[in-house]
Write an enzyme that holds these catalytic residues in place. Structure first.
Site, short mmCIF file in Angstrom:
data_model
loop_
_atom_site.label_atom_id
_atom_site.label_comp_id
_atom_site.label_asym_id
_atom_site.label_seq_id
_atom_site.Cartn_x
_atom_site.Cartn_y
_atom_site.Cartn_z
N CYS A 108 -17.18 0.17 -9.21
CA CYS A 108 -18.19 0.66 -10.15
C CYS A 108 -18.87 1.93 -9.63
O CYS A 108 -18.21 2.96 -9.46
CB CYS A 108 -19.19 -0.45 -10.45
SG CYS A 108 -20.18 -0.17 -11.92
N GLN A 156 -17.34 5.67 -8.15
CA GLN A 156 -17.74 7.02 -8.53
C GLN A 156 -18.19 7.83 -7.32
O GLN A 156 -17.86 9.01 -7.19
CB GLN A 156 -18.85 6.95 -9.57
CG GLN A 156 -18.43 6.28 -10.87
CD GLN A 156 -19.61 5.80 -11.70
OE1 GLN A 156 -20.76 6.20 -11.46
NE2 GLN A 156 -19.35 4.93 -12.66
N GLY A 204 -21.63 3.72 -17.17
CA GLY A 204 -21.79 4.78 -18.15
C GLY A 204 -21.22 6.10 -17.70
O GLY A 204 -21.28 7.09 -18.45
N HIS A 248 -15.34 -4.57 -12.36
CA HIS A 248 -15.98 -5.59 -11.53
C HIS A 248 -15.01 -6.73 -11.23
O HIS A 248 -14.81 -7.63 -12.05
CB HIS A 248 -17.21 -6.16 -12.25
CG HIS A 248 -18.37 -5.23 -12.30
ND1 HIS A 248 -19.51 -5.42 -11.54
CD2 HIS A 248 -18.58 -4.10 -13.00
CE1 HIS A 248 -20.37 -4.45 -11.77
NE2 HIS A 248 -19.82 -3.63 -12.67
N GLU A 266 -15.47 -9.18 -9.26
CA GLU A 266 -16.14 -10.42 -8.83
C GLU A 266 -16.30 -11.43 -9.96
O GLU A 266 -16.70 -12.57 -9.72
CB GLU A 266 -17.51 -10.11 -8.23
CG GLU A 266 -18.63 -9.85 -9.22
CD GLU A 266 -18.58 -8.46 -9.85
OE1 GLU A 266 -19.33 -8.21 -10.81
OE2 GLU A 266 -17.80 -7.62 -9.37
#
Length: 410
Positions: free
Chosen positions: A297, A301, A341, A381, A383
């Site tokens: 996530c 980035q 986003g 994600h 997890e």
């Protein structure tokens, strides 16, 4: 006289039922910065909040969504029409508190029915100081955001003036350029422990013990986890694979990380724009090539920026548990949980980096790896808190990478 029965959370049926049947008949307003307004019924706290309005396509998992630090600064709309029917419990939170600014649902369930429930969704949000709005046409709201992009909004259960609420939405901070990871990160380093890791929903059920190691044997690897807004289930997933996990604040220097003598570094999810985190990117540049690194996530980035790539804001982001992603190295398609986003621009990555995963909805980058270093990351994600378990193998891959690339302290 027979003893009074209690549910799993220690509450008596009568007291819990009284909580479940509480109704919040507040008038509530949702206003967007472009002047669009919806009126509905308020629940949760009597309050007024602002944030970026986004939508999440998950059917279940609202407690995990509410407690995901990646939602700091955002008002979340659930596209599934009925929310709250299984209540809230003491085990499913993904962090220490609620992080969403506000919550939007089509219908708030008046009935809570689940053996693990300890309280209603409305009461949970009331205690957290977070307002919600129900009984609005969430389909029209989602279409509006999908067509025009995510925008700033305001939920108010204290002011009935549409003009005033619209004005407050327009005064909310823009998400572009906003550093929220520094707000939600931990204050001090700590070693992850979880007495309930073997309870219902434990990630250990998803992972085979490596090399047949006994569950109670000592840790095989030491992972330093950068906290940009992490979720508990990621830490549980690594612990289930035999890792000792030391969590450090977002701005911990590369030198301090290496002094902990880790076998690998994990970069967490988190809220906001990655570009303002220049200090974090500088630290990652120092770590690349010295130690195995796995990012998800926001961590993905930040790794993209650290290798020389660029990031950009998506029109309305990816939020939900049903996003298809193709692993280009295997041809396998995974259904993934996502909440972001921003994205890494594929054409900005240097030649020594290879795009490994693509989003099948919009062809955005969902993962990349360095060809010359033990470094890889994914945008989603793995997890599963909440979400599908398809990507759980990525934590196993991290362990394999630490086995193959012992740390170098140079």
């Amino acid at each position: 006289m027979a003893g009074r029965s209690h549910n799993k959370n220690g509450n008596s049926p009568n007291s819990v039922r009284d909580d479940w049947t509480r109704e919040f008949n507040l008038e509530a307003i949702l206003a967007l910065e472009d002047g669009r307004v919806w009126r509905g019924r308020g629940f949760g706290a009597r309050a007024e909040v602002v944030g970026e309005v986004v939508f999440n396509t998950s059917i279940t998992g609202y407690q995990e969504i509410l407690t995901d630090p990646s939602y700091r600064g955002q008002i979340v709309t659930m596209t599934y029409p009925l929310i709250g029917n299984y209540g809230v419990n003491s085990e499913d939170a993904e962090s220490a508190r609620v992080f969403v600014e506000g919550f939007i649902v089509r219908e708030l369930s008046r009935t809570v029915s689940n053996w693990r429930a300890g309280e209603s969704l409305g009461h949970y949000l009331e205690k957290a100081g977070v307002p919600g709005i129900s009984d609005i046409d969430t389909r029209s709201l989602v279409r509006h955001i999908r067509d025009r992009g995510s925008m700033r909004g305001c939920i108010s259960t204290t002011d009935a003036s549409e003009e005033a609420v619209i004005a407050r939405a327009r005064q909310a901070p823009e998400m572009v350029g906003l550093d929220l990871a520094s707000v939600v990160t931990c204050g001090e380093p700590y070693i992850w422990t979880d007495a309930g890791s073997r309870e219902y929903g434990s990630p250990s059920l998803l992972h085979v013990n490596p090399n047949g190691a006994a569950p109670d044997s000592g840790p095989r690897f030491h992972v330093v986890a950068y906290d940009f807004g992490l979720k508990y289930n990621s830490l549980r997933s690594m612990a289930a694979l035999g890792c000792k996990v030391t969590v450090v604040p977002a701005h911990t220097s590369a030198e301090d990380v290496m002094q902990l003598r880790p076998d690998g570094v994990w970069l967490s999810n988190g809220p906001g724009d990655p570009e303002p985190l220049t200090g974090v990117v500088a630290n990652l540049k120092k770590l690349i090539g010295r130690i195995p690194i796995f990012g998800i996530c926001l961590g993905h980035q930040l790794l993209g920026l650290a290798v020389g790539g660029k990031t950009y804001k998506l029109p309305f982001g990816h939020h939900g548990g049903n996003h298809p992603v193709k692993d280009l190295t295997t041809g396998r398609v995974e259904i993934t949980a996502q909440n972001h986003g921003f994205a890494v621009a594929a054409d900005s990555l240097p030649e020594h980096c290879e795009v490994t995963h693509l989003n099948l909805n919009d062809n955005t980058v969902e993962g990349f790896r360095c060809r010359n270093h033990p470094v890889y990351s994914v945008q989603y994600h793995p997890e599963a808190g909440p979400g599908p378990h398809d990507p759980a193998y990525l934590f196993d891959r991290f362990v394999e990478m630490m086995e193959q690339h012992p740390q170098r302290l140079v």
